[in-house]
Design a protein around this motif. Structure first.
Motif, PDB file in Angstrom:
ATOM      1  N   SER A 157     -29.930  -1.748  27.978  1.00 34.07           N
ATOM      2  CA  SER A 157     -29.075  -1.830  26.793  1.00 34.07           C
ATOM      3  C   SER A 157     -29.102  -3.236  26.205  1.00 34.07           C
ATOM      4  N   GLU A 158     -29.242  -4.253  27.067  1.00 34.66           N
ATOM      5  CA  GLU A 158     -29.323  -5.632  26.581  1.00 34.66           C
ATOM      6  C   GLU A 158     -30.600  -5.861  25.784  1.00 34.66           C
ATOM      7  N   GLU A 159     -31.701  -5.306  26.266  1.00 32.21           N
ATOM      8  CA  GLU A 159     -32.977  -5.462  25.558  1.00 32.21           C
ATOM      9  C   GLU A 159     -32.953  -4.755  24.207  1.00 32.21           C
ATOM     10  N   VAL A 160     -32.370  -3.564  24.182  1.00 36.29           N
ATOM     11  CA  VAL A 160     -32.279  -2.823  22.929  1.00 36.29           C
ATOM     12  C   VAL A 160     -31.375  -3.559  21.944  1.00 36.29           C
ATOM     13  N   GLY A 161     -30.246  -4.059  22.437  1.00 37.98           N
ATOM     14  CA  GLY A 161     -29.340  -4.805  21.568  1.00 37.98           C
ATOM     15  C   GLY A 161     -29.981  -6.054  20.997  1.00 37.98           C
ATOM     16  N   LEU A 162     -30.748  -6.761  21.832  1.00 36.85           N
ATOM     17  CA  LEU A 162     -31.438  -7.964  21.361  1.00 36.85           C
ATOM     18  C   LEU A 162     -32.479  -7.617  20.301  1.00 36.85           C
ATOM     19  N   ALA A 163     -33.181  -6.505  20.491  1.00 41.12           N
ATOM     20  CA  ALA A 163     -34.171  -6.086  19.502  1.00 41.12           C
ATOM     21  C   ALA A 163     -33.514  -5.778  18.164  1.00 41.12           C
ATOM     22  N   HIS A 164     -32.380  -5.105  18.203  1.00 40.82           N
ATOM     23  CA  HIS A 164     -31.664  -4.793  16.963  1.00 40.82           C
ATOM     24  C   HIS A 164     -31.203  -6.064  16.259  1.00 40.82           C
ATOM     25  N   ALA A 165     -30.624  -6.990  17.037  1.00 43.19           N
ATOM     26  CA  ALA A 165     -30.137  -8.234  16.449  1.00 43.19           C
ATOM     27  C   ALA A 165     -31.289  -9.055  15.872  1.00 43.19           C
ATOM     28  N   THR A 166     -32.429  -9.035  16.554  1.00 40.65           N
ATOM     29  CA  THR A 166     -33.593  -9.792  16.075  1.00 40.65           C
ATOM     30  C   THR A 166     -34.090  -9.252  14.742  1.00 40.65           C
ATOM     31  N   VAL A 167     -34.155  -7.930  14.629  1.00 42.60           N
ATOM     32  CA  VAL A 167     -34.604  -7.324  13.379  1.00 42.60           C
ATOM     33  C   VAL A 167     -33.614  -7.617  12.250  1.00 42.60           C
ATOM     34  N   LEU A 168     -32.323  -7.489  12.535  1.00 41.75           N
ATOM     35  CA  LEU A 168     -31.320  -7.743  11.502  1.00 41.75           C
ATOM     36  C   LEU A 168     -31.372  -9.179  10.989  1.00 41.75           C
ATOM     37  N   ALA A 169     -31.693 -10.116  11.871  1.00 47.38           N
ATOM     38  CA  ALA A 169     -31.723 -11.527  11.480  1.00 47.38           C
ATOM     39  C   ALA A 169     -33.073 -11.966  10.934  1.00 47.38           C
ATOM     40  N   SER A 170     -34.077 -11.103  11.014  1.00 46.25           N
ATOM     41  CA  SER A 170     -35.423 -11.480  10.604  1.00 46.25           C
ATOM     42  C   SER A 170     -35.550 -11.585   9.081  1.00 46.25           C
ATOM     43  N   PRO A 171     -36.197 -12.641   8.575  1.00 50.34           N
ATOM     44  CA  PRO A 171     -36.443 -12.729   7.126  1.00 50.34           C
ATOM     45  C   PRO A 171     -37.276 -11.561   6.614  1.00 50.34           C
ATOM     46  N   ASN A 172     -38.148 -11.018   7.442  1.00 45.73           N
ATOM     47  CA  ASN A 172     -38.985  -9.901   7.005  1.00 45.73           C
ATOM     48  C   ASN A 172     -38.162  -8.686   6.598  1.00 45.73           C
ATOM     49  N   ALA A 173     -37.047  -8.474   7.295  1.00 47.64           N
ATOM     50  CA  ALA A 173     -36.221  -7.300   7.010  1.00 47.64           C
ATOM     51  C   ALA A 173     -35.564  -7.384   5.639  1.00 47.64           C
ATOM     52  N   GLY A 174     -35.454  -8.570   5.084  1.00 49.89           N
ATOM     53  CA  GLY A 174     -34.819  -8.724   3.790  1.00 49.89           C
ATOM     54  C   GLY A 174     -35.780  -8.776   2.625  1.00 49.89           C
ATOM     55  N   ARG A 175     -37.069  -8.677   2.898  1.00 53.08           N
ATOM     56  CA  ARG A 175     -38.070  -8.775   1.827  1.00 53.08           C
ATOM     57  C   ARG A 175     -38.266  -7.466   1.082  1.00 53.08           C
ATOM     58  N   ARG A 176     -37.781  -6.382   1.674  1.00 55.29           N
ATOM     59  CA  ARG A 176     -37.847  -5.082   1.015  1.00 55.29           C
ATOM     60  C   ARG A 176     -36.454  -4.478   1.013  1.00 55.29           C
ATOM     61  N   ARG A 177     -36.212  -3.642   0.022  1.00 52.61           N
ATOM     62  CA  ARG A 177     -34.912  -2.976  -0.042  1.00 52.61           C
ATOM     63  C   ARG A 177     -34.716  -2.062   1.158  1.00 52.61           C
ATOM     64  N   VAL A 178     -35.791  -1.415   1.601  1.00 52.02           N
ATOM     65  CA  VAL A 178     -35.736  -0.565   2.787  1.00 52.02           C
ATOM     66  C   VAL A 178     -36.951  -0.876   3.646  1.00 52.02           C
ATOM     67  N   SER A 179     -36.735  -1.123   4.919  1.00 53.41           N
ATOM     68  CA  SER A 179     -37.843  -1.366   5.847  1.00 53.41           C
ATOM     69  C   SER A 179     -37.589  -0.585   7.126  1.00 53.41           C
ATOM     70  N   TYR A 180     -38.665  -0.368   7.875  1.00 49.63           N
ATOM     71  CA  TYR A 180     -38.582   0.412   9.109  1.00 49.63           C
ATOM     72  C   TYR A 180     -39.258  -0.356  10.237  1.00 49.63           C
ATOM     73  N   PHE A 181     -38.637  -0.343  11.411  1.00 45.42           N
ATOM     74  CA  PHE A 181     -39.159  -1.067  12.565  1.00 45.42           C
ATOM     75  C   PHE A 181     -39.117  -0.171  13.794  1.00 45.42           C
ATOM     76  N   ASN A 182     -40.025  -0.461  14.737  1.00 45.66           N
ATOM     77  CA  ASN A 182     -39.949   0.207  16.023  1.00 45.66           C
ATOM     78  C   ASN A 182     -39.310  -0.719  17.055  1.00 45.66           C
ATOM     79  N   HIS A 183     -39.219  -0.249  18.293  1.00 42.24           N
ATOM     80  CA  HIS A 183     -38.540  -1.022  19.334  1.00 42.24           C
ATOM     81  C   HIS A 183     -39.325  -2.254  19.765  1.00 42.24           C
ATOM     82  N   LEU A 184     -40.589  -2.344  19.340  1.00 38.37           N
ATOM     83  CA  LEU A 184     -41.421  -3.506  19.646  1.00 38.37           C
ATOM     84  C   LEU A 184     -41.335  -4.571  18.551  1.00 38.37           C
TER      85      LEU A 184
END
Length: 231
Positions: A157-184
């Motif tokens: 659960s810690e690894e999954v939570g860290l992955a979610h937080a990393t994606v949310l904070a990533s500049p890449n996630a804000g470059r598109r109105r909608v983006s999709y990521f996997n667990h990697l």
């Protein structure tokens, strides 16, 4: 009115969080909504629109939807997705119950971005996380084999939570109105149907109709239980 609407929607979300998904023996909620659709689509729509109605969404914010995003589910058309979301007939198998709803959720995100232009949206596949959900989703005879298959590839659960937080904070996630990521943490293209505006708009419209029906039933139930209500 906004306060009542938000309260009702939050209460509905709390109820649906405890649902077995999918529940082939009892597939519909007391409001008549198929349980996978209730949890994976309707509850999320409730929360997003309830927060928006209450003015609680900050411009520039990011909305993360954790589900089976970016899955290239075969043999799907706009018609099969609509039929699954409407759920006039309950699903007959695990894959029929879950995977089309994942595609529908990605399409819903695209429409949500059009309706909330000040926000960006992220759909994320969480990977494999062992929880008690498996025991209420799969038959007991399959659990030992399923657990053994999950362990080599499962995340904590810690690894999954860290992955979610990393994606949310990533500049890449804000470059598109909608983006999709996997667990990697890899950006992915979703199913082609997710990018069809007509399908996304239909899903939102259908969820609004279902939401209105659920709220009306909740209102009627509340009034029936109020002091002085007639039998």
């Amino acid at each position: 009115r906004t306060r009542t609407r938000t309260c009702t929607r939050t209460r509905t979300r709390t109820r649906t969080r405890t649902l077995i998904r999918p529940d082939f023996a009892d597939p519909y909620t007391s409001e008549g909504v198929e349980k996978v659709v209730a949890l994976d689509l309707l509850a999320r729509h409730f929360v997003l629109e309830g927060l928006a109605a209450a003015g609680l969404l900050t411009s520039g914010g990011r909305v993360l939807n954790v589900l089976a995003s970016a899955q290239l589910v075969p043999f799907q058309t706009a018609e099969t997705i609509r039929a699954r979301v409407a759920a006039v007939q309950p699903p007959a198998s695990m894959f029929a119950a879950l995977l089309p709803v994942g595609v529908a959720a990605d399409a819903w995100l695209q429409d949500a971005a059009a309706r909330h232009p000040s926000l960006s949206f992220v759909g994320m596949f969480p990977g494999v996380l062992p929880t008690e959900l498996a025991s209420s989703t799969f038959p007991s005879w399959a659990l030992p084999a399923l657990t053994a298959a999950m362990l080599p590839v499962a995340s904590s659960s810690e690894e999954v939570g860290l992955a979610h937080a990393t994606v949310l904070a990533s500049p890449n996630a804000g470059r598109r109105r909608v983006s999709y990521f996997n667990h990697l943490l890899e950006g992915r293209t979703s199913h082609p149907l997710a990018y069809e505006p007509e399908l996304g708009a239909w899903i939102t419209s259908h969820l609004e109709e279902v939401a209105a029906r659920v709220e009306e039933k909740a209102r009627a139930k509340s009034q029936a239980g109020a002091p002085g209500a007639k039998d």
